[in-house]
Design a protein around this motif. Structure first.
Motif, short mmCIF file in Angstrom:
data_model
loop_
_atom_site.label_atom_id
_atom_site.label_comp_id
_atom_site.label_asym_id
_atom_site.label_seq_id
_atom_site.Cartn_x
_atom_site.Cartn_y
_atom_site.Cartn_z
N ASP A 24 35.04 -11.18 6.19
CA ASP A 24 35.05 -10.52 4.87
C ASP A 24 33.67 -10.69 4.24
O ASP A 24 33.38 -11.73 3.64
CB ASP A 24 36.13 -11.14 4.00
CG ASP A 24 36.25 -10.49 2.62
OD1 ASP A 24 35.43 -9.59 2.31
OD2 ASP A 24 37.15 -10.88 1.87
N ASP A 25 32.84 -9.66 4.36
CA ASP A 25 31.47 -9.78 3.87
C ASP A 25 31.34 -9.60 2.36
O ASP A 25 30.25 -9.68 1.82
CB ASP A 25 30.54 -8.81 4.60
CG ASP A 25 30.90 -7.36 4.37
OD1 ASP A 25 31.98 -7.07 3.84
OD2 ASP A 25 30.08 -6.49 4.75
N ARG A 26 32.45 -9.38 1.67
CA ARG A 26 32.43 -9.27 0.21
C ARG A 26 33.18 -10.42 -0.46
O ARG A 26 33.38 -10.41 -1.67
CB ARG A 26 33.07 -7.94 -0.22
CG ARG A 26 32.39 -6.70 0.34
CD ARG A 26 30.96 -6.53 -0.10
NE ARG A 26 30.89 -6.26 -1.53
CZ ARG A 26 29.79 -6.28 -2.24
NH1 ARG A 26 28.65 -6.56 -1.68
NH2 ARG A 26 29.80 -6.03 -3.52
N LEU A 27 33.56 -11.41 0.30
CA LEU A 27 34.29 -12.56 -0.25
C LEU A 27 33.51 -13.22 -1.38
O LEU A 27 34.09 -13.67 -2.37
CB LEU A 27 34.60 -13.58 0.85
CG LEU A 27 35.30 -14.86 0.43
CD1 LEU A 27 36.65 -14.56 -0.21
CD2 LEU A 27 35.45 -15.80 1.61
N PHE A 28 32.18 -13.25 -1.24
CA PHE A 28 31.38 -13.90 -2.28
C PHE A 28 31.56 -13.25 -3.64
O PHE A 28 31.48 -13.91 -4.67
CB PHE A 28 29.90 -13.97 -1.88
CG PHE A 28 29.14 -12.68 -1.99
CD1 PHE A 28 28.36 -12.41 -3.09
CD2 PHE A 28 29.20 -11.73 -0.97
CE1 PHE A 28 27.64 -11.23 -3.19
CE2 PHE A 28 28.48 -10.56 -1.05
CZ PHE A 28 27.71 -10.30 -2.17
N MET A 29 31.82 -11.94 -3.67
CA MET A 29 32.04 -11.26 -4.95
C MET A 29 33.36 -11.69 -5.59
O MET A 29 33.46 -11.84 -6.81
CB MET A 29 32.00 -9.75 -4.76
CG MET A 29 30.62 -9.22 -4.37
SD MET A 29 29.32 -9.65 -5.55
CE MET A 29 29.86 -8.75 -6.99
N GLU A 30 34.37 -11.86 -4.74
CA GLU A 30 35.67 -12.35 -5.24
C GLU A 30 35.52 -13.74 -5.83
O GLU A 30 36.02 -14.03 -6.93
CB GLU A 30 36.68 -12.36 -4.10
CG GLU A 30 38.05 -12.83 -4.48
CD GLU A 30 39.00 -12.88 -3.30
OE1 GLU A 30 39.94 -13.69 -3.35
OE2 GLU A 30 38.82 -12.10 -2.34
N GLY A 36 33.04 -16.76 -12.63
CA GLY A 36 32.62 -16.14 -13.88
C GLY A 36 33.63 -16.26 -15.00
O GLY A 36 33.25 -16.26 -16.18
N ALA A 37 34.90 -16.38 -14.65
CA ALA A 37 35.92 -16.54 -15.67
C ALA A 37 35.78 -17.87 -16.40
O ALA A 37 36.22 -18.01 -17.55
CB ALA A 37 37.32 -16.44 -15.04
N ALA A 38 35.14 -18.83 -15.75
CA ALA A 38 34.98 -20.15 -16.35
C ALA A 38 33.53 -20.46 -16.75
O ALA A 38 33.30 -21.15 -17.74
CB ALA A 38 35.48 -21.23 -15.39
N LEU A 42 27.20 -20.83 -13.81
CA LEU A 42 27.44 -21.17 -12.40
C LEU A 42 27.58 -19.89 -11.58
O LEU A 42 27.10 -19.83 -10.44
CB LEU A 42 28.68 -22.05 -12.25
CG LEU A 42 29.03 -22.47 -10.81
CD1 LEU A 42 27.85 -23.18 -10.14
CD2 LEU A 42 30.27 -23.34 -10.80
N GLU A 43 28.20 -18.87 -12.13
CA GLU A 43 28.33 -17.60 -11.41
C GLU A 43 26.96 -17.04 -11.03
O GLU A 43 26.74 -16.63 -9.89
CB GLU A 43 29.09 -16.58 -12.26
CG GLU A 43 29.21 -15.22 -11.60
CD GLU A 43 29.78 -14.16 -12.52
OE1 GLU A 43 30.29 -13.15 -12.01
OE2 GLU A 43 29.70 -14.33 -13.76
N GLU A 44 26.05 -17.03 -11.98
CA GLU A 44 24.71 -16.51 -11.71
C GLU A 44 23.98 -17.34 -10.66
O GLU A 44 23.33 -16.79 -9.76
CB GLU A 44 23.90 -16.46 -13.01
CG GLU A 44 24.39 -15.40 -13.98
CD GLU A 44 23.72 -15.49 -15.34
OE1 GLU A 44 22.72 -16.22 -15.48
OE2 GLU A 44 24.21 -14.83 -16.27
#
Length: 78
Positions: A24-30, A36-38, A42-44
């Protein structure tokens, strides 16, 4: 290295391993969405880490292909 950078780096490495294992090459976005919700900070940092890793991986693959092509052409010319 501060806590933010250390956590982003460790999580980035773990997510890259999971992406390789699952395909899953898009797992990092999930994962970024969960982070980002918290914490946008850290998300950035996480996204920067993963993007740097992905860019390095692509560049390394390109380099390997170029060297292989060069070696093949050189061998063919001999």
């Amino acid at each position: 290295m501060g806590t933010l950078d250390r956590l982003a780096e460790e999580l980035g490495a773990d997510v890259m391993k999971a992406m390789d294992e699952t395909g899953d090459d898009r797992l990092f976005m999930e994962i970024a969405g969960v982070i980002g919700a918290a914490s946008q900070t850290l998300e950035e940092a996480f996204l920067t880490d993963v993007r740097v890793r992905l860019a390095e991986r692509k560049a390394r693959q390109h380099l390997i292909q170029r060297v292989k092509a060069h070696r093949a052409a050189k061998k063919q010319a001999e």
